[in-house]
Design an enzyme around this catalytic site. Sequence first.
Site, mmCIF file in Angstrom:
data_model
loop_
_atom_site.group_PDB
_atom_site.id
_atom_site.type_symbol
_atom_site.label_atom_id
_atom_site.label_comp_id
_atom_site.label_asym_id
_atom_site.label_seq_id
_atom_site.Cartn_x
_atom_site.Cartn_y
_atom_site.Cartn_z
ATOM 1 C CG ASP A 124 0.068 -4.067 2.823
ATOM 2 O OD1 ASP A 124 0.243 -3.460 1.754
ATOM 3 O OD2 ASP A 124 -0.001 -3.506 3.924
ATOM 4 C CG HIS A 162 -0.345 0.313 2.510
ATOM 5 N ND1 HIS A 162 0.025 -0.664 3.410
ATOM 6 C CD2 HIS A 162 -0.014 1.485 3.093
ATOM 7 C CE1 HIS A 162 0.548 -0.107 4.481
ATOM 8 N NE2 HIS A 162 0.536 1.200 4.316
ATOM 9 C CB SER A 204 3.084 1.624 6.299
ATOM 10 O OG SER A 204 1.941 1.930 7.047
#
Length: 491
Positions: free
Chosen positions: A162, A132, A233
């Site tokens: 992901d 992402h 992230s």
Amino acid sequence: MARPFVLKRSLSLGVLCASLWATGLQVAMVQPAAAQIVKGLPDFTELVEQVGPSVVNIRTLEKAATREAQGNEPDAEMQEFFRRFFGVPMPIPNNPNAPRQQRRGQSEEAQPRGVGSGFILSTDGFVMTNAHVVDGADQVMVTLPDKREFKARIVGLDKRTDVAVVKIDATGLPAVKIGDVNRLKVGEWVMAIGSPFGLDNTVTAGIVSAKQRDTGDYLSFIQTDVAINPGNSGGPLINMRGEVVGINSQIYSRSGGFMGISFAIPIDEAVRVSEQLRATGKVQRGRLGVQIDQVNKEVAESLGLSKTQGALVRGVEQGSPAEKAGIEPGDIILKFEGKTIEKSTDLPRMVGNTKPGTRSAIQVWRRGSTKEMHITVGEFEADKPVKKAAAEEKPQASNVAKVLGLTVGELTDTQKKELKLRGGVRVDAVAEPAARAGIQEGDVILALANIETPNVQSLEALTAKLDRSKPVSLLIRRGEWAQYTVIRPVR
């Protein structure tokens, strides 16, 4: 008189000391053991020095219309915040004072899109991050801790796990050490390094809160209380040996900020995905072509299974590997390739990690006994759309409505031909308890309590004989799928 009193106390103390002397060895042995349990807080300085040079900052850019007023453009951190926690890009209003042709985007340039983190997989420039973070970006910029900046190429990304891999043109880079997730224990100290809100090389620490936390179809996550925020992230989760054991990916939050619950992708799963991405740019996954559900107490009771384990087959796709292998709705898949399926989410992970075309052994529970089968694993593809069977006759009120909450009717010859069925009962309306079991208008009932229902009369006869104190299995057809469900009759 005071002196004897003091002597008496001394004697009493001496007796007490003498009595304790006999057990002194035991006391001496117990106290150090208790002291060993209490340890000082860990020192992360050496870990930061060891792993820090391998953690990178990732900025993504996309082409957007040039805006005259930069004040209208949100910063990269806010864009990442919206994308990560709301699932959509942050809306950017046009400058009302800009010329019309400029607002329409006649001139374009790269604009900041988001920020994230990553870590160096190999010395020749392969970098791992979250999918992402880089998905949809026109440019990916990687900044090393020594402030060198590189334009990166997206090697491949996998949205289902992901995980993404990007490549920069550099050599002699400090690569991370990969740890063994199986050795990771709940309560163990772990550390994260990343760029929350664009703040490079930020270190946070905590403990492993849980393992095998189910939040997705293809992954079970590592849960921690390490502070993770937008921008973290893609950064590494590191154990006390300086090894990467996970990729920080998600948080649970009601506010958009950290609330003490974070999730990391286990590094063994991430490495498996990255190897496929580096080899082919995509990930191949196995599939069976079944719809599955958890085996709860009612399902186990209705099918005569002693333990609540396995994956309940609610539907089988036509022409799928499962149909070709003879798997039926109502089966409970207990083992795949000899591995026990404790919960339904185990199955898609096992099958997904199996190379398409592999002939695999499978064990199912069917009508009170186990059955050994073999299936050739297919390749994952998008689910086929489901078409609803048309209702052409008037609903027919019956005893089925009272007991099961179903208003049913006969299938026409046209419907049988269209659905390629020899018989069945059409559902025209749904009430409780059928609605609670997930039955819908347009479904076709094929069997009740594992007995076929070719017409309304047969369904009525079976319903009249039901033990209303127990749940009963129901096999239905919905579009191109045959599905299995459990319904509890009205008493």
